[in-house]
Design an enzyme around this catalytic site. Sequence first.
Site, mmCIF file in Angstrom:
data_model
loop_
_atom_site.group_PDB
_atom_site.id
_atom_site.type_symbol
_atom_site.label_atom_id
_atom_site.label_comp_id
_atom_site.label_asym_id
_atom_site.label_seq_id
_atom_site.Cartn_x
_atom_site.Cartn_y
_atom_site.Cartn_z
ATOM 1 N N GLU A 31 -88.051 14.265 88.073
ATOM 2 C CA GLU A 31 -87.646 13.861 86.730
ATOM 3 C C GLU A 31 -87.912 15.020 85.787
ATOM 4 O O GLU A 31 -88.606 15.966 86.132
ATOM 5 C CB GLU A 31 -88.416 12.619 86.281
ATOM 6 C CG GLU A 31 -89.937 12.782 86.227
ATOM 7 C CD GLU A 31 -90.466 13.442 84.967
ATOM 8 O OE1 GLU A 31 -89.804 13.328 83.910
ATOM 9 O OE2 GLU A 31 -91.525 14.092 85.033
ATOM 10 N N HIS B 212 -90.002 10.288 81.709
ATOM 11 C CA HIS B 212 -90.529 10.312 80.348
ATOM 12 C C HIS B 212 -90.043 9.156 79.472
ATOM 13 O O HIS B 212 -90.423 9.076 78.306
ATOM 14 C CB HIS B 212 -90.156 11.631 79.674
ATOM 15 C CG HIS B 212 -91.008 12.790 80.105
ATOM 16 N ND1 HIS B 212 -90.873 13.375 81.345
ATOM 17 C CD2 HIS B 212 -91.996 13.461 79.459
ATOM 18 C CE1 HIS B 212 -91.743 14.379 81.439
ATOM 19 N NE2 HIS B 212 -92.432 14.449 80.320
ATOM 20 N N SER C 28 -95.590 14.581 83.805
ATOM 21 C CA SER C 28 -95.209 15.720 82.973
ATOM 22 C C SER C 28 -96.006 16.963 83.383
ATOM 23 O O SER C 28 -96.030 17.334 84.548
ATOM 24 C CB SER C 28 -95.416 15.353 81.495
ATOM 25 O OG SER C 28 -94.842 16.318 80.635
#
Length: 304
Positions: free
Chosen positions: A200, A270, A106
């Site tokens: 992602e 995630h 992230s």
Amino acid sequence: MSLFHLIAPSGYCIKQHAALRGIQRLTDAGHQVNNVEVIARRCERFAGTETERLEDLNSLARLTTPNTIVLSVRGGYGASRLLADIDWQALVARQQHDPLLICGHSDFTAIQCGLLAQGNVITFSGPMLVANFGADELNAFTEHHFWLALRNKTFTIEWQGEGPTCQTEGTLWGGNLAMLISLIGTPWMPKIENGILVLEDINEHPFRVERMLLQLYHAGILPRQKAIILGSFSGSTPNDYDAGYNLESVYAFLRSRLSIPLITGLDFGHEQRTVTLPLGAHAILNNTQEGTQLTISGHPVLKM
């Protein structure tokens, strides 16, 4: 067992109970967890002041504990504020001997890209304390692939990918799509030629995913790769206005522009179910009608 050293360079840990559950789960498994005080820090929306969060990172250069896993508490936002003041030279020098196994994803992608750009430092894009180890139930797939990556000098990930038949190899790199976009034109964007780029994201509408991918394309980054692998894009549900436009539409449009393979379907991102990928390692990608294999090597591992 292993030693975990926690860092919190990004957002405040609003799920304190999950962080404590993650610590308990790791200690129950026989691991040692250090630097736990970082989970309670708060300054506005951040996990402490800039000085505190920066010290989490710069102090790693002075960390003397052997065989250590550095685990990010959570993502959110905050790493971008620190990039200009991180002592990259000291961290790179530290990683040249008895490297720390640094793991997160992230917002942490910014730190990972910086380390790769500044000194070819390999880090692991994988689970974090709160969202994964502190989940109501630790996902068995995620746990297996975490230790698979950290304990094996060579390992293979298999899945049923969508995309053209191909066999290629190169440096594996990438992470969170939005964070990579934020690094374009900065000293912390890796300049990887002929790599395998894995991406992602979370809570981005399909058109925003497409726009970011096109930015990488128009910036010349996608065409310079050997292949692109797309993981999960959580929370990207289309709405009525889209009239059938979805992530598959995005993938089809990108494939119409690219001359390199784009492979989708990897459990990476995630979601609770996610693989762990050493960014900066060597990877061999093989995609056939029978399935997809990604064999990875050249990364640091735990000394057993």
